[in-house]
Write an enzyme that holds these catalytic residues in place. Structure first.
Site, PDB file in Angstrom:
ATOM      1  N   LYS A   1       0.838  -1.206   0.000  1.00 49.42           N
ATOM      2  CA  LYS A   1       0.000   0.000   0.000  1.00 49.42           C
ATOM      3  C   LYS A   1       0.872   1.255   0.000  1.00 49.42           C
ATOM      4  O   LYS A   1       2.077   1.183   0.306  1.00 49.42           O
ATOM      5  CB  LYS A   1      -0.917  -0.015   1.227  1.00 49.42           C
ATOM      6  CG  LYS A   1      -0.174   0.008   2.564  1.00 49.42           C
ATOM      7  CD  LYS A   1      -1.139  -0.261   3.734  1.00 49.42           C
ATOM      8  CE  LYS A   1      -0.401  -0.237   5.059  1.00 49.42           C
ATOM      9  NZ  LYS A   1      -1.275  -0.662   6.179  1.00 49.42           N
TER      10      LYS A   1
ATOM     11  N   TYR B   1      14.987  30.602   8.186  1.00 48.72           N
ATOM     12  CA  TYR B   1      13.729  31.258   8.546  1.00 48.72           C
ATOM     13  C   TYR B   1      13.660  31.531  10.044  1.00 48.72           C
ATOM     14  O   TYR B   1      13.974  30.648  10.848  1.00 48.72           O
ATOM     15  CB  TYR B   1      12.533  30.388   8.159  1.00 48.72           C
ATOM     16  CG  TYR B   1      12.173  30.459   6.704  1.00 48.72           C
ATOM     17  CD1 TYR B   1      11.796  31.664   6.112  1.00 48.72           C
ATOM     18  CD2 TYR B   1      12.187  29.309   5.912  1.00 48.72           C
ATOM     19  CE1 TYR B   1      11.455  31.713   4.769  1.00 48.72           C
ATOM     20  CE2 TYR B   1      11.841  29.357   4.571  1.00 48.72           C
ATOM     21  CZ  TYR B   1      11.477  30.569   4.004  1.00 48.72           C
ATOM     22  OH  TYR B   1      11.139  30.626   2.686  1.00 48.72           O
TER      23      TYR B   1
HETATM   24  C1  PLP Z   1      -0.498  -1.656   6.908  1.00 45.72           C
HETATM   25  C2  PLP Z   1      -1.108  -2.952   7.288  1.00 45.72           C
HETATM   26  C3  PLP Z   1      -0.322  -4.113   7.386  1.00 45.72           C
HETATM   27  C4  PLP Z   1       1.197  -4.077   7.329  1.00 45.72           C
HETATM   28  O1  PLP Z   1       1.652  -3.591   8.564  1.00 45.72           O
HETATM   29  P1  PLP Z   1       3.203  -3.507   8.934  1.00 45.72           P
HETATM   30  O2  PLP Z   1       3.196  -3.099  10.363  1.00 45.72           O
HETATM   31  O3  PLP Z   1       3.791  -2.463   8.049  1.00 45.72           O
HETATM   32  O4  PLP Z   1       3.798  -4.839   8.695  1.00 45.72           O
HETATM   33  C5  PLP Z   1      -0.960  -5.324   7.592  1.00 45.72           C
HETATM   34  N1  PLP Z   1      -2.298  -5.378   7.743  1.00 45.72           N
HETATM   35  C6  PLP Z   1      -3.093  -4.287   7.694  1.00 45.72           C
HETATM   36  C7  PLP Z   1      -4.551  -4.422   7.890  1.00 45.72           C
HETATM   37  C8  PLP Z   1      -2.519  -3.025   7.486  1.00 45.72           C
HETATM   38  O5  PLP Z   1      -3.294  -1.938   7.468  1.00 45.72           O
END
Ligand code: PLP
Length: 378
Positions: A42, A262
């Site tokens: 993702k 800044y």
């Molecule tokens: C993002 C996510 C994962 C992966 O999690 P990590 O901690 O990066 O391994 C797995 N399952 C779900 C439902 C997620 O949202």
């Protein structure tokens, strides 16, 4: 420093070590075996590049992928092979069901309305459509309550509409093995699973893989560990995947009492040598690192002097060990001297956030022994 000649003209270089990524996948796969090891890709594979990451993992035999949104699944069209499947963790926004079915992606059904909409499309098509079902076992984020899921299991018409590939849940405290809440979530999940015999289960994210074997179920879903973040002590063999080097745009020496950046928040009480580098908060380098964080040159710490700007940062390079640093040279922002976790700690956040915000302006290089170095400008 590794040879950066391939990136002549680039202001910053993000290197993604596909061999390390693949090694991390193999490590996780071996640890969860005989369960299947999927990959969470993702958010453009946590900012690294979903197509390149997915291609590398396909080469390791990974065949199950998870994204958060339908558009992310669509972006991987043509990259995944015919025998692979892609799940959409957030499920579907109303009205996008037909697009998902056309793509052949599998929604994770989280709510009654998502289930109803997917079933409506299945009825219209006159066949069952594939999906996963998420249970909220104790995180209060996504998924049906255990009671609602058990009631759903009693609906004999369900399987005519939905071909359940997976029943899953997500842990709230997977990276805290000392907390017993994960065990409570596992028990809640197993109680529901008993009502869905023969449907494979999935509970473990990266942290969950390093809990007891009971958390592995049939499919594990690591994300961040693939990308080089070792959340727990047991994961120490996870290899870093990302390296970020940024070029020095300008070097100057300022007298004592000169304000820098800044707000002129940095005013040294002695003459300083300063280097300005081309990365800022628009590249996901947190503004919280103003006067807190650092870059490194040959292992020498170069503190950030004053505020992080949108596109640049000024470093205090007065340390005599940095005397040889010149305009056009690269300094290390993420690498052997400073891990993602170090940066995250300094910024008061987690490695996930640093990684996913790295942005699209760096020149990206995907390195691997085989087959070739792929180079993307962006
Ligand atoms: C993002 C996510 C994962 C992966 O999690 P990590 O901690 O990066 O391994 C797995 N399952 C779900 C439902 C997620 O949202």
């Amino acid at each position: 420093m590794t040879d950066l000649s391939a990136v002549e003209g680039s202001a910053s270089v993000l290197r993604i070590d596909l061999d390390a990524l693949r090694a991390n996948y193999r490590l996780l796969r071996d640890r969860v075996a005989p369960a299947e090891c999927a990959a969470v890709v993702k958010a453009n594979s946590y900012g690294l590049g979903a197509r390149e990451v997915a291609t590398a993992l396909l080469g390791e035999g990974c065949r199950t992928f998870f994204v958060a949104r339908l558009s992310e699944a669509e972006a991987l069209k043509g990259t995944l092979c015919d025998d692979s499947r892609i799940f959409i963790l957030n499920g579907l926004a109303p009205g996008s069901e037909a697009r998902c079915a056309a793509l052949g992606a599998l929604p994770v059904l989280n709510s009654h309305s998502q289930i109803a909409n997917w079933r409506a499309l299945a009825k219209a098509k006159g066949r069952a459509l594939p999906a996963a079902l998420q249970i909220d076992s104790g995180m209060s984020r996504l998924g049906l309550s255990p009671e609602d899921a058990i009631a759903l299991a009693a609906d004999e018409t369900l399987h005519a509409d939905i071909d359940l590939h997976l029943i899953m849940t997500h842990l709230a405290c997977a990276d805290a093995p000392e907390r017993s809440v994960s065990d409570a979530q596992l028990a809640n999940f197993q109680a529901v699973r008993a009502h869905f015999p023969d449907v494979p289960g999935s509970i473990a994210n990266s942290g969950g893989i390093f809990l007891s074997p009971a958390f592995r179920c049939e499919v594990a879903r690591p994300g961040v560990a693939l990308y080089g973040v070792a959340l727990v002590e047991d994961a120490a063999a996870i290899r870093p995947v990302v390296r970020l080097d940024v070029r020095v745009a300008q070097i100057r020496t300022v007298p004592a009492g000169t304000g820098v950046g800044y707000g002129l928040t940095f005013v040294p009480d002695s003459p300083r040598r300063l280097a300005t580098i081309g990365i800022g908060y628009a590249d996901g380098w947190p503004r919280h690192l103003s006067s807190v964080g650092a870059a490194y040159y040959k292992g020498v710490r170069l503190p950030i002097a004053g505020r992080v700007s949108m596109d640049s940062i000024t470093l205090d390079i007065s340390d005599p060990a940095a005397d040889t640093l010149a305009e056009g040279d690269f300094v290390e922002l993420i690498g052997p001297s400073q891990s993602l976790d170090d940066v995250a700690r300094d910024a008061g956040t987690i490695a996930y956030e640093i990684l996913t915000r790295l942005g699209q302006r760096h020149t990206r290089i995907f390195t691997c022994e085989r087959p070739t170095v792929l180079k993307y400008e962006g």
